[in-house]
Write an enzyme that holds these catalytic residues in place. Sequence first.
Site, short mmCIF file in Angstrom:
data_model
loop_
_atom_site.label_atom_id
_atom_site.label_comp_id
_atom_site.label_asym_id
_atom_site.label_seq_id
_atom_site.Cartn_x
_atom_site.Cartn_y
_atom_site.Cartn_z
N CYS A 121 -3.62 -8.79 -15.20
CA CYS A 121 -4.14 -8.39 -13.89
C CYS A 121 -3.04 -8.33 -12.83
O CYS A 121 -3.34 -8.19 -11.66
CB CYS A 121 -5.27 -9.31 -13.46
SG CYS A 121 -4.75 -11.01 -13.25
N HIS A 135 0.83 -1.21 0.00
CA HIS A 135 0.00 0.00 0.00
C HIS A 135 0.86 1.26 0.00
O HIS A 135 0.51 2.26 -0.61
CB HIS A 135 -0.91 0.01 1.23
CG HIS A 135 -2.21 -0.69 0.98
ND1 HIS A 135 -2.93 -1.29 1.96
CD2 HIS A 135 -2.88 -0.88 -0.16
CE1 HIS A 135 -4.02 -1.82 1.43
NE2 HIS A 135 -4.00 -1.59 0.14
C1 PEP Z 1 -0.22 -12.26 -10.46
O1 PEP Z 1 0.49 -13.21 -10.16
O2 PEP Z 1 0.15 -11.35 -11.26
C2 PEP Z 1 -1.58 -12.13 -9.90
C3 PEP Z 1 -2.41 -11.20 -10.32
O3 PEP Z 1 -1.92 -13.00 -8.90
P1 PEP Z 1 -1.49 -12.80 -7.36
O4 PEP Z 1 -0.78 -11.48 -7.26
O5 PEP Z 1 -2.72 -12.86 -6.56
O6 PEP Z 1 -0.59 -13.98 -7.18
#
Ligand code: PEP
Length: 512
Positions: A475, A183
């Site tokens: 993402c 954050h």
């Molecule tokens: C990633 O690995 O980019 C992802 C979005 O999943 P997490 O950050 O929850 O592992």
Amino acid sequence: MSERVLVGAGVGTGISIAPAFKYSSTKYVPWESDKAGSTRGLIAIKAAIAQVEQDLDQSIRAADPEAASILEALKLTLSDPSLVSGIKERLADGANSQRAVAGAFSGAAKALSSLGEYFAARAADVEELGNKVIKVLSGEEEVQFPKTPFVLVADSLGPIEMNRLVGSAVVGLITRTGSATSHTAILARAADLPTVVSVLGSDFIHEGDLLIVDSSSGQVLVNPDEQEQRQYNQAFTKSIQKIEVTEGLLNVDLYANLGSSSEAESALAFGAQGVGLFRTELLFLGAKQAPSLESQILEYSRLLSSFPNKRVIVRVLDLDTDKPLPFLKLAESGKYANRGFQALLSNIGVLETQLQALAESAKRFPSTELWVMAPMVTSPKQAKQFVELAKSYGLKTAGVMIEVPEVCQEEPLQEILDAVDFVSIGTNDLTQYTLNLDRIQSVIALSDVRKPEVLSLIERVIAKARSSKKPVGICGEAASDPISAKLFIDFGVTSLSLSPALLPGLVRALRN
Ligand code: PEP
Ligand code: MG
């Protein structure tokens, strides 16, 4: 030549030059046992918590929307009943007030850490909150920041302190610990504050040392000579120009990454067109048994009801079983065995309940377009297994995350694309596994995603998905970095999903 060059993970793209101001946040210091009894201790602690809540309210009112949503989420932590019961237990065991508060807050932080990197980064926030309560309990005064420009040098900094810092004369930030996805890093990016986190050797910096903070390269120059100062001033001008030429069409959907349905309202306020990644791990946090079908229906229904006529992509559980929850069986040994979909295969009942709850919630809110996806899929076989299972529950659209280099190779990738309705690239994991780094222990910068080994995989996945006519999103945290986001858009990505608070900044940067 500068005295020293220190290296860490850069956050953002700016450069700043100013003297160091060393800051140490409150740490737990044992004090005389308050043997007066646990009741008096508890009353004082409750009053301190109420004071911190009040201070947070004041900060929320003064904060910009990005910071306000983060502080709101922190405030919720204070009303978590398990925190008060943790404090009571410790007082009953004879701990003094500070120790009881410190223990209960670090217990909550540890529970968060066990859920993987995203939540581990939030664990530091919970520790900071505990420190804040201890500070009030012990009547300690807030440190006053200098009135002239300075670079803050700290071991770590939580969002509460970060919020206090914004608005001061600060021009740069260096922390010894922390990750580019915390954050603090999110707030630093939002405030355009050149920042380098995880700086090894930050102890070598003395109060008043002149520092150059280069957040693009993650470098910190201690006491640079005049020539270096001139070079950096020139580089600073160039880096501004580089951002300005990233003009662009926003030919892409912009979604929010959420960890709880309670974040839906602020995601919409930040302009999210939908949800690109709903992490379901929070539902499982601290649970002694798997969350019931009913409690999951409630949470997913809350989520779906907040996004009528919009798309919501929910990811099924992605837990690390190296710190297992009591109801999760350990996966077999082997690479990736204790992560994501592979871990779920050893706990198929947990996955089935999740899919059933999602299908039931989708029936209740048919105007929301629910897509489901599996994390850390490592083979076409797993992709087919997940899609078949999801569809057997009546879920219409099922896809997988692309997070390991093995599935980015031509053949498995094509087989996966033939089996699924969409893919979403998790750049956080794809970067760590491609570069053989550890996400928690290593210094991974947001810009690492642009290293050729990683970027070429991303480009291939996007190109193949587009030629297979399958939507492909990003993402991971890199989606929020304007330079990377522009590259992903050029490659043809169909959506970017990021922390809602970062959406306005990204839109601004892409439009510039
Ligand atoms: C990633 O690995 O980019 C992802 C979005 O999943 P997490 O950050 O929850 O592992
Ligand atoms: Mg991941």
